[in-house]
Design a protein around this motif. Structure first.
Motif, PDB file in Angstrom:
ATOM      1  N   PRO A  55      -1.972 -13.482  -6.617  1.00 17.20           N
ATOM      2  CA  PRO A  55      -1.959 -13.297  -5.164  1.00 17.20           C
ATOM      3  C   PRO A  55      -1.844 -11.840  -4.734  1.00 17.20           C
ATOM      4  CG  PRO A  55       0.155 -14.144  -5.931  1.00 17.20           C
ATOM      5  CD  PRO A  55      -0.795 -14.231  -7.089  1.00 17.20           C
ATOM      6  N   HIS A  56      -1.200 -11.012  -5.535  1.00 14.62           N
ATOM      7  CA  HIS A  56      -1.073  -9.589  -5.183  1.00 14.62           C
ATOM      8  C   HIS A  56      -2.439  -8.905  -5.090  1.00 14.62           C
ATOM      9  CE1 HIS A  56       3.257  -9.444  -7.043  1.00 14.62           C
ATOM     10  NE2 HIS A  56       3.216 -10.096  -5.891  1.00 14.62           N
ATOM     11  N   ASP A 126       8.435  -3.611  -6.290  1.00 16.66           N
ATOM     12  CA  ASP A 126       8.301  -2.498  -7.238  1.00 16.66           C
ATOM     13  C   ASP A 126       6.948  -2.545  -7.936  1.00 16.66           C
ATOM     14  OD1 ASP A 126      10.831  -1.656  -6.560  1.00 16.66           O
ATOM     15  OD2 ASP A 126      11.811  -2.410  -8.383  1.00 16.66           O
ATOM     16  N   LYS A 127       6.516  -3.737  -8.304  1.00 14.83           N
ATOM     17  CA  LYS A 127       5.224  -3.866  -8.975  1.00 14.83           C
ATOM     18  C   LYS A 127       4.083  -3.516  -8.023  1.00 14.83           C
ATOM     19  CE  LYS A 127       2.795  -4.838 -12.608  1.00 14.83           C
ATOM     20  NZ  LYS A 127       2.963  -4.084 -13.877  1.00 14.83           N
ATOM     21  N   LEU A 128       4.166  -3.989  -6.781  1.00 11.31           N
ATOM     22  CA  LEU A 128       3.123  -3.705  -5.803  1.00 11.31           C
ATOM     23  C   LEU A 128       2.976  -2.204  -5.541  1.00 11.31           C
ATOM     24  CD1 LEU A 128       3.877  -6.613  -3.329  1.00 11.31           C
ATOM     25  CD2 LEU A 128       1.655  -6.205  -4.410  1.00 11.31           C
ATOM     26  N   ARG A 129       4.057  -1.475  -5.688  1.00 15.88           N
ATOM     27  CA  ARG A 129       4.028  -0.028  -5.439  1.00 15.88           C
ATOM     28  C   ARG A 129       3.769   0.779  -6.710  1.00 15.88           C
ATOM     29  NH1 ARG A 129       9.539   1.116  -2.669  1.00 15.88           N
ATOM     30  NH2 ARG A 129       8.561   3.028  -1.860  1.00 15.88           N
ATOM     31  N   VAL A 137      -2.870  -2.063  -1.279  1.00 16.35           N
ATOM     32  CA  VAL A 137      -1.654  -2.587  -0.662  1.00 16.35           C
ATOM     33  C   VAL A 137      -0.618  -1.479  -0.507  1.00 16.35           C
ATOM     34  CG1 VAL A 137       0.290  -4.177  -0.976  1.00 16.35           C
ATOM     35  CG2 VAL A 137      -2.040  -4.927  -1.513  1.00 16.35           C
ATOM     36  N   ALA A 138      -0.429  -0.710  -1.572  1.00 15.45           N
ATOM     37  CA  ALA A 138       0.567   0.363  -1.540  1.00 15.45           C
ATOM     38  C   ALA A 138       0.233   1.408  -0.486  1.00 15.45           C
ATOM     39  CB  ALA A 138       0.680   1.011  -2.914  1.00 15.45           C
ATOM     40  N   ALA A 139      -1.047   1.706  -0.330  1.00 14.07           N
ATOM     41  CA  ALA A 139      -1.456   2.782   0.575  1.00 14.07           C
ATOM     42  C   ALA A 139      -1.519   2.347   2.031  1.00 14.07           C
ATOM     43  CB  ALA A 139      -2.820   3.324   0.149  1.00 14.07           C
ATOM     44  N   GLN A 175      -0.874 -11.567  -0.295  1.00 17.84           N
ATOM     45  CA  GLN A 175      -0.523 -10.410  -1.113  1.00 17.84           C
ATOM     46  C   GLN A 175       0.983 -10.188  -1.186  1.00 17.84           C
ATOM     47  OE1 GLN A 175      -3.130  -7.914   1.196  1.00 17.84           O
ATOM     48  NE2 GLN A 175      -4.442  -7.507  -0.564  1.00 17.84           N
ATOM     49  N   GLY A 176       1.709 -10.747  -0.234  1.00 16.22           N
ATOM     50  CA  GLY A 176       3.160 -10.665  -0.264  1.00 16.22           C
ATOM     51  C   GLY A 176       3.814 -11.851  -0.945  1.00 16.22           C
TER      52      GLY A 176
END
Length: 545
Positions: A55-56, A126-129, A137-139, A175-176
């Motif tokens: 999902p991320h 933490d993984k998403l970033r 997603v991070a940006a 994604q969350g």
């Protein structure tokens, strides 16, 4: 941040129903399917094979119904467009808007046995970033997330660098969704997902056969459905199989012949086959988020010239094109925002498009005054050619056929050579990365349209294929993201749409995406995801005796 349906939806839906006349479009009734019961399996034919099961990494609106089978988010949207608890039991914003504190459900476990708690939520963020894992997603979605703090096992605090109401929308998005911390470390191919990537959802992924099907089985210990669900406890079904049937005629044929119980993606040409069969029912709903639009690459000729962008739009009689392809079942889009969104700016309606004389005048002014032997416009020996690359995994709703209709329209009306190529995802991505395209097509089913617009239009947006860098656009997007007041947000996003669509002509909006589900009357619990308007997961489905 509450998100409410626009009154425009009430106007748009009748347009979708014209083709079926008086045929019923209600969900399969309890009388047909009987009362909800436990047990049995169903087969659902879907239009799009997911490019990932993590999902991320979610990027396809058509894959959303699959995500929620195995994974769940901290928040959800209800039928009114209000955020409600899911894996979180509540949330509180700091007075300055620079933090959100969330309390979490107790007794929830991932399907690999790992407990769901604040540490798990932090592990997901933490993984998403993490560099290279989910850079878009991070940006964009998490650009204002400064830190994630574990207050206690049942409490987590999100610390922000700037006020950001869209962080709550992210907490309700695919994604969350929460992935087991063990899977984040041990999965063989985490980005691709698979049977070893565990969530907390009502089903477990049992089997994936690429190109053919996905099979899910019931999670027997599940007991934490969101308040939007229609029952509690484990799913009704023992299991569900999703078959990948790209061609609509094949999908509908499988349904009418009894090979599958449900299909999604029913084009106008096949609607009569469904509505004429008393064993079947058809339901439809408009998606929220962004409309399906052609975005113009302003960093390259010829769309670096505003007059050419305007001319392309005037060369297309959108309603005529939509009628030819969708037989009056499509709802025309006038903005990059779907009319199902409360952020939609109705003032754009009727403001542009379909004026052949204006299209040709604009091109003359822009220096494309000559014609070659094939009737295409030329300038300094160069043909007026623009390229649209359609990535196959994202093509839905006969968008390839629609592209051919637009291609014919711009040639006939204004002598524009639109080259359309249907390519694999890798080829499309390479073209985008190397700036070898002029037109980018896209729609998104984000529940809050602001999230979609950040990705598509901000100068730092992950899929800003217009390559426009407009400080005013960025300012409006950032203000909309920071503003909690719904009325103020509506004003900001209306100004944004005026800037993007009316003033800068960065896009040609075409239609408001909708989803259709055709199902056997033996199947109950068929529904759409609240507010987003996309097919819901299989949690509430049941099959009669």
């Amino acid at each position: 941040m509450p998100v409410r349906r626009s009154p425009a939806l009430a106007v748009a839906l009748p347009l979708l129903l014209l083709v079926t006349a008086c045929a019923s479009t209600a969900a399969p009734s309890a009388e047909a399917a009987g009362q909800p019961r436990s047990g049995g399996t169903v087969t659902w034919a879907i239009e799009t094979e997911p490019i990932t099961l993590n999902p991320h990494q979610y990027a396809q609106a058509k894959a959303r119904l699959l995500v929620w089978n195995s994974f769940e988010a901290l928040l959800a949207y209800d039928e009114r467009g209000d955020l409600v608890p899911w894996l979180a039991t509540g949330w509180q914003a700091a007075p300055d808007g620079l933090a959100y504190t969330l309390t979490l459900r107790d007794g929830v476990t991932f399907t690999d046995g790992v407990p769901f708690d604040a540490a798990a939520v932090k592990a997901n963020f933490d993984k998403l970033r993490e560099a290279g894992y989910a850079p878009g997603v991070a940006a964009v979605q998490l650009r204002n997330l400064k830190a994630v703090e574990v207050v206690d096992p049942r409490t987590v605090r999100l610390v922000l660098s700037a006020p950001d109401v869209l962080i709550l929308d992210f907490l309700a998005s695919p994604q969350g969704a929460q992935v087991s911390p063990r899977s984040l470390v041990e999965a063989k191919n985490l980005k691709a997902g698979g049977t070893d990537v565990a969530g907390t959802g009502p089903f477990l992924l049992d089997r994936y056969v690429p190109g053919q099907e996905l099979r899910y089985v019931r999670n027997p210990t599940y007991d934490w459905a969101p308040p939007t669900a229609r029952h509690t406890g484990p799913a009704h079904l023992d299991g569900i199989t999703y078959r990948f049937l790209k061609e609509s005629a094949v999908r509908v044929g499988a349904l009418t012949s009894g090979q599958v119980h449900l299909v999604e993606g029913v084009p106008a040409t096949d609607v009569p086959l469904v509505t004429a069969d008393p064993r079947l029912r058809l339901t439809r709903e408009l998606n929220s988020g962004s409309a399906y639009s052609y975005y113009f690459n302003t960093s390259r000729a010829p769309f670096d010239d505003l007059r050419v962008r305007q001319a392309f739009r005037e060369a297309v009689d959108v309603q005529t094109v939509l009628t030819a392809v969708y037989r009056d079942t499509a709802t025309r889009a006038w903005s990059v925002v779907s009319p199902a969104s409360p952020l939609y700016d109705k003032r754009l309606e009727g403001g542009y498009g379909g004026d052949t004389a204006k299209a040709n005048s604009l091109l003359d002014q822009a220096g494309w005054a000559g014609r070659d032997a094939d009737g295409y416009r030329v300038k300094e020996g160069r043909r007026l050619t623009v390229r649209l690359l359609q990535a196959a995994p994202f093509v839905r709703d006969r968008r390839d056929v629609l592209a051919q209709a637009v291609q014919a329209a711009v040639k006939q009306s204004a002598g524009i050579d639109l080259k359309v190529s249907l390519v694999d995802q890798g080829t499309a991505q390479e073209a985008f990365d190397t700036n070898e395209y002029e037109v980018f097509d896209n729609s998104r089913a984000d529940t809050d349209a602001g999230a979609a617009l950040n990705l598509l239009l901000h100068s730092g947006g992950g899929i800003n294929r217009t390559r426009a860098n407009d400080p005013r656009v960025d300012q409006l997007l950032e203000q909309g993201q920071a503003t909690a007041d719904p009325a103020r947000r509506a004003v900001l996003y209306a100004d944004l749409q005026q800037r993007v669509v009316a003033e800068q002509a960065l896009a040609l909006p075409l239609y408001a995406p909708a989803d259709q589900i055709a199902a056997s009357t033996a199947v109950g619990g068929v529904r759409f995801e609240p507010t987003a308007g996309v097919p819901a997961s299989a949690y509430d489905l049941w099959i009669g005796q």
